[in-house]
Structure formats: C-alpha cells, structure tokens
Design an enzyme around this catalytic site. Sequence first.
Site, PDB file in Angstrom:
ATOM      1  CG  ASP A  60      58.716 -65.121 -31.088  1.00  0.00           C
ATOM      2  OD1 ASP A  60      58.833 -64.734 -32.409  1.00  0.00           O
ATOM      3  OD2 ASP A  60      59.063 -66.509 -30.419  1.00  0.00           O
ATOM      4  CB  CYS A  61      57.170 -62.484 -34.853  1.00  0.00           C
ATOM      5  SG  CYS A  61      59.001 -62.127 -35.140  1.00  0.00           S
TER       6      CYS A  61
END
Length: 697
Positions: free
Chosen positions: A238-239
């Site tokens: 995830d970012c």
Amino acid sequence: MYDIKKEARALVAKMNLREKVSQMIHNSKELKHHNIPSYNWWNEALHGIARAGVSTVFPQAIGLAATFDAELVQKVADTVSTEGRGKFNANQEEGDHDIYKGITYWTPNINIFRDPRWGRGHETYGEDPYLTSLMGVAYIKGLQGPDKNSLKTAACAKHFAVHSGPENDRHHFNAVVDDYDLWNTYLPAFEAAVKEANVEAVMGAYNRTLGEPCCGSELLLKKILRDKWGFDGHVVSDCWAIKDFHENHKVTKGPEESVALAISKGCDINCGNLFPNAVAAVQNGLISEENIDTAVTRLFTTRMRLGLLGAPKNPKYADIPYNVVDCPEHNAFNTEVARRSIVLLKNDGALPLNIKKIKTIGVIGPNADSRKALEGNYMGTPSRHITVLDGVREIAEKAGARVLFSEGCHLFKDRTEGLAQEDDRLSEARAVTKRSDAVIVCLGLDADIEGEESDAFSASQAVGDKPYIELPGRQQKLLENVIAAAGKKPVIVVFVSGSALACVYADEKANGIIQAFYPGANGGRAVAEAIFGLFSPSGKLPLTFYRSTSDLPDFKDYNMTNRTYKYFKGEPLYPFGFGLGYSKFSLKNFKADKDVCSVTVENKGKIPARETVQIYVTSPGQKEIRSLCGIGSVYLKPGEKTELKIKLAKNAFSRFDANGDAKLIKGKHVLHAGFTQPDARSMSLSGGKILTAEIDL
C-alpha cells in the site's frame, strides 16, 4: 510457444542492480538500452476507470454487492476493462505514461466490512466472506479476461489482510485475531481471488497483523499467500506503507531495514519511494540480489502478460479504440446496474407512487441534488450526472407534474449558509412539504464523510471513519420536520450512503424507504424509476443495518463476536440479505444434497420482477448463527415459474482449522431457502416463508 517467465528472467539477467531496483517502484523508470519504457503501476478501477478523466462511473462496490449477482458484476468489470484498454491505447499514442494511465488496477477491495463505522467499507462487497468471494472473483475475472498469459488488464486483491479500520490508526495499528476468525472471516475472499480468479496482484495492508507489518509478513506473504495458496503473481505495498515499518510500527530501525524486510518476505513493488534503498540493502548484505531478481521477474512477467515489454500483443485488446469510453451502450448498461443495486427497505403500500395522481411532488434533502453522493470514492469523471432530483424531474415533468425542491439542511453542518442562523433551510423544507402531494427526502452520507484517511475531510467527523451510525448534522431534524408537515401525505425516504445507517425513526414514520448506496452517474434516474414503479427493486443488503451505535463492539476489536449477521445476537433494524420488491414470489419443492440444491420459484404478483433466492446453512456446534452458502437469481413474468438450481459453496459444511485447512463438520446441517435470512426480523419485515432441508454428514 512464447515462455513469458523465461523471457522475463532473460531480460532481468541483462540488467544491473540499480536498473533492476528502478523497476520496483510504482513509477518505474525508462531504460532505453533495454527497450523498457517507463510505466506507472498505480491505477484504480473500483467501479469504473478512476482519476484519469471521463469514464462510465458505475455504482460503488457496495452497491454492486447489493445486486447479489456475480455474473452481472463480472460484466461490469469487463466493461470497465474495455474502457481501460481504450484509454490506455489512446494514452500510449499520446506518449502519456503518467499515474492512473496504466492497465494494472489496484482493485478490488475484498476486505470484510465488519464494522459500519469504517470509512472505506463502501469500497468492499459487504460483511459476508462468501458473498465477498463471489463478487471479488467475478470482478477480477471481468478485469483480466479468460487467459492468464494474455491479460486484458491486471487486477489486484487488497488489502491483505485483516484490515478494516480504524483509518486514523492504520499506520501503527496491530490487528489481533484468533485463528478461527483469521481463516473463516478475513482470508476466504483472498484465497478465492488467488485460486479461483488467478488474480495477478495482491496489495499488502498498512497495519500489522498478529505483530507483523502486512507488507513484510512471513505469515501472510510467504506461508499463506505463496506457499499454501501457490500465488503466482506480484505483491505491491500500500502507498508509503513501507516507511511505517520504522516510523510507526517500530519493527525496523530505518529505511534500509524496512526495504529489506519487505522484499525478503515477498513484496515486489513499492507504491512510494523507499525501494531505491534496496541497492544499499543488497550492498550491505541485508538482502541478496537474488531477492531483487525474483521480484523484478514477477513484475516483468505481469507486463508481458499484458502484452507489454516485447511479448506478443493481443490485437483483441491492443486495438480497442478510445470511442468505447463512456459510449451510449455503456451508459445504458450503467443505468441497468444502478436499478439492480437499489434496495427497498420499507413499503406500507405508498410505493410505487402513481405519478398520474400527483400534481406537485416535493424533493428535499442534502443528497437530492448531490453529484458527489452519486459517485462514492475512487471514481472517474462522468460526462454527465443524473441526480435524484434530475431523475424525478424527468418522470414528473413528462406527466405534467411540478417538482419543488429544497436542500433542507447541509449534509453535516448546522446551516447551509455561513452567515445564516442554524437550520436555515428548515422553513423552506416545511413550505415545500405543505405544497406537495407527496415528498421524497434524500438523506445520508457522501465520501467527504466516509472514506479513506487521506480523502475524507469533514471537520465534524473522525478522519475517514464515522464515530456513529446515526444521521449526521441536522438530517434527523429535517426528517422530523418534513414528516410533521406532511400529515397524511406519503413521505418516501431515500438513503444515499455507502454504509449502514441507524434510521429507526424513518423505519417507524416514513411510508417507504429506499437504500440507494452510491448509485453511480445515472443513479438518480434509477432511484426515480424505482419510486414511480418503472421496475421492481430487487437489491439485497450486503451488510447488517443496526438500530444504534451502541449495538456495536469496540471498533478496534477484530474479534467477530457480535459482529455481522453471522454473530450478532441482537435484533437488527434491517438484516443482511433483506430487500423488498413490488411483486410477490413463492418457493416450493426444495431439495438439496451436499453440492447442489434446487427449488421452484414462482412470480405470483402482477408485474414482471427479479428475485434472489438465498441459501443459508446452520451447522452443529459452530460459532456462527448461520452462513450464506448459495445464491440464485430469477427474472419472472406474472404467473411464470421455474426450477432454480443453486450450487452450494464448496465449504458450506466445513470450517477452516488453525492451519487453514477446511475440515468437514460432522452431524446434521440445516439448509434454509428463502428470499431473506431465516431470522425472525427478516420474516416479520418480508412476510416470507423459509423452506428447510437437512443434510446429515
């Protein structure tokens, strides 16, 4: 025959360490001398191509789940991927390789919507692992197409795993869960995505699960995903999740250690900018260059499966033209999907409204003319919006009726104009009500109130999540004023929201209630058509509507006790699986074995309509009250009947043990067939009948 993995390994073998690492971040670099163009992996397609200009914006994922129809959802995803290819092909012609321009979609979100306060719940397919599995598999297949080695687009199952809030704690939260809930609630949809849909990518979650950060978890990424399930694709973080390892989770001392942990456990690509530290991590002996080779080979394999990086292009996809985007056929289909997503929760006989007998109709509420409330989050840009107000006008004005409108109140503030007194639109709402023959009140939420941590910005709410499930702001007061002013005139409430609302007052006082979720760009037309009876609503709730926030356990507790229809001991306001229509159906001749059941369905009403047969199982000695294990949909004309065959879930009579192996439950299982759950509340609301069959194993 072209061996994609062999070709990917050969390409990696030609590259030096820095070149390889440059391919392990979401905005991968161009390497001209290797004939590798730049590529941005980050794109979204949750319910239409997102964040990249015009596209067909379908109902939000939770609305797709309300259709209870995996075949329809697969067709939605196929339509989305067609538009995705059309946009990608055009962008390639223009030399545009920017973010949101690729064909690797970080979709679907198959987390379990275990608590209605979670802001991102509307991105999911609801609270049930079986329904989520069906919908997730369908969406993945629609995006990717039938050939794993010639992908239409690439899907990504997220967020792996045990991830559903709170949003503002996600960067340092440790989700603690027992083996039973881990394997029987949080992981089944991911296993289905891998084994049944051959999903190309899996995204790790921000949080820790059982002490390990999900993007660097030995248990999740190695033991379960790769070793147990045989996952063949790539893993993306995830970012900016990797920096949480050292900044928030405190499991590593700095960037090099964090990168080494993630890559060594099987995270192949970093959404963010930390993986360039992998060069130093290799040089300092924290990981081997073989770890890098493995990761980049997986990434190149995906790009080659998509027809990129020299692999044979599939003309069927590479030649899709831009003019498929937002085309009339897709817009017509979008309206049909919106119709299918609408759930009728209450009808005392007032619905459908007869427009021929109405001279003036009032449309009131903060979501009545809201474009944002149509869209949900992770959305594209519709070329036009049809709000509920627009939809009502379309029908009413053709019939010669007048439409009066009042916003009534702000969505969550105490006034609509900054210099005005509180409740500055209430008097207008009462005036409209008194001058109307019938009133439609549009209430609820939008993605400013419920959404991702970084997206939702309502000052009166927790960041992303909702602190309570009652109506926000002055909406309850508005509804009470309208109902008081209406007297005996019909009041229809439309809830436009991505999650369950505690709407006890509306249930008691309104004549009709529709749950529209976030119905997409054309959703207002579908809502209006439902209200005026142009079709019979057929949606079913993919989540439980509770009576009060006080019914909910601690938001941070991931134990499933007293959560969702499977474990909730109280009486819900509207149960999972519930939804009314304008016709009347009957069931008879229910027969079942351990794999398939059959039942005769008849439309005994006066209009053609769709209905969904739901099969639940109650098994001996289990934690669950009951579990959904089969779904079948029929569309019948008045008096028409058919025998419906429904395949049961492969684990209908099993549960996963602590090792994630399905174990048959011995004893007498009871199957229930109906149009709702077999609980007392569903029966009292629907007046339906449940058929049962016993399976002795």
